[in-house]
Enzyme design. Structure first.
Site, PDB file in Angstrom:
ATOM      1  N   GLY A  83       9.807 -44.557  -2.990  1.00 22.49           N
ATOM      2  CA  GLY A  83      10.807 -44.069  -4.360  1.00 22.49           C
ATOM      3  C   GLY A  83      10.547 -42.274  -4.815  1.00 22.49           C
ATOM      4  N   TYR A  84       8.723 -42.602  -4.710  1.00 19.45           N
ATOM      5  CA  TYR A  84       8.444 -41.210  -5.467  1.00 19.45           C
ATOM      6  C   TYR A  84       8.409 -40.268  -4.358  1.00 19.45           C
ATOM      7  CZ  TYR A  84       4.819 -37.821  -6.559  1.00 19.45           C
ATOM      8  OH  TYR A  84       3.901 -36.981  -6.661  1.00 19.45           O
TER       9      TYR A  84
END
Length: 253
Positions: A159-160
């Protein structure tokens, strides 16, 4: 690795300018607040960490606003208030992000959406909110913060890394639209910066050896090194720099 002395550089064009930093209470963000305050800028910053934010505001003279950046309406209100009190924002530093690790096999749609909101979405809406102020001022500099993690194929936080890759696409995608209004936008891509959080949570002896193998320069990368590039990109000295990614990683990627 040896630790270099703090950097010292002065940009007269920054004096008196209104600067807005997201995620400014700790880590790289706190160093950004400190560095721009030292340039005699009118600095405001947002963060969720109220105690650390208030302490930094008292130390630097900057203005702190507690804000969850997932609430883009509140972020817009804060940006408008800063512009009304301190004059139009001329420098926006989209620094806030959260590199919490996660196993992609366990990610739900709700968690994925939250990671995008925390690491990407607010940056776009901050840009949208400051646009009118920069237009009023006649110019502006937007600095989006990327990450070398996805270049290096670092796993465990999709996600990052996805968000940070998208940051660079957003910068490129907005550069021509903003350039017509004399607003510059760039991505500053840090390497593995030795902040207290990183040292406490992720950087053990094995990781230290990995960093030393990866970096061409065999010393710790510090938040001050990132600030040095941010000050340049914000200043008039970088007046013809836009749509670019500036990597500060000690020569890793």
């Amino acid at each position: 690795m040896t630790t270099p002395a703090p950097l010292s550089n002065t940009y007269p064009s920054l004096a008196g300018r209104t600067v807005f930093v997201t995620g400014g209470a700790t880590g790289i963000g706190a160093e950004l607040v400190t560095a721009f305050a030292a340039q005699n800028c009118k600095v405001s910053f947002v963060d969720l960490q109220a105690e650390a934010g208030q302490a930094l505001a008292e130390k630097t003279g900057a203005r702190f606003f507690e804000c969850d950046l997932r609430d883009t309406a509140k972020l817009a209100n804060v940006i408008n208030e800063v512009g009304e009190v301190d004059g139009p924002i001329r420098v926006l530093l989209n620094n806030a992000a959260d590199d919490t690790r996660h196993d992609f096999r366990e990610v739900t749609e709700a968690y994925w959406d939250d990671r995008i909101a925390v690491n990407l979405r607010h940056a776009f809406f901050a840009i949208k909110s400051v646009h009118a102020q920069m237009l009023e001022a006649g110019s502006g500099s937007i600095i989006n913060f990327g990450s070398m993690s996805w270049y290096e194929c670092q796993g465990g936080m999709t996600g990052y890394t996805t968000s940070k890759a998208a940051i660079e696409g957003m910068t490129r995608g907005l550069a021509r639209d903003l350039g017509a209004d004399n607003i510059r936008i760039n991505t500053l891509v840090p390497g593995w910066v030795m902040t207290p959080k990183q040292k406490e949570m992720w950087v053990g002896e094995d990781v230290k050896r990995e960093i030393e193998r990866g970096q061409s320069l065999k010393r710790e990368l510090l938040a001050q090194d990132i600030c040095a590039m941010a000050l340049f990109l914000a200043s008039d000295d970088a007046r013809m720099c836009t749509a670019q990614s500036f990597i500060v990683d000690g020569g890793w990627i």
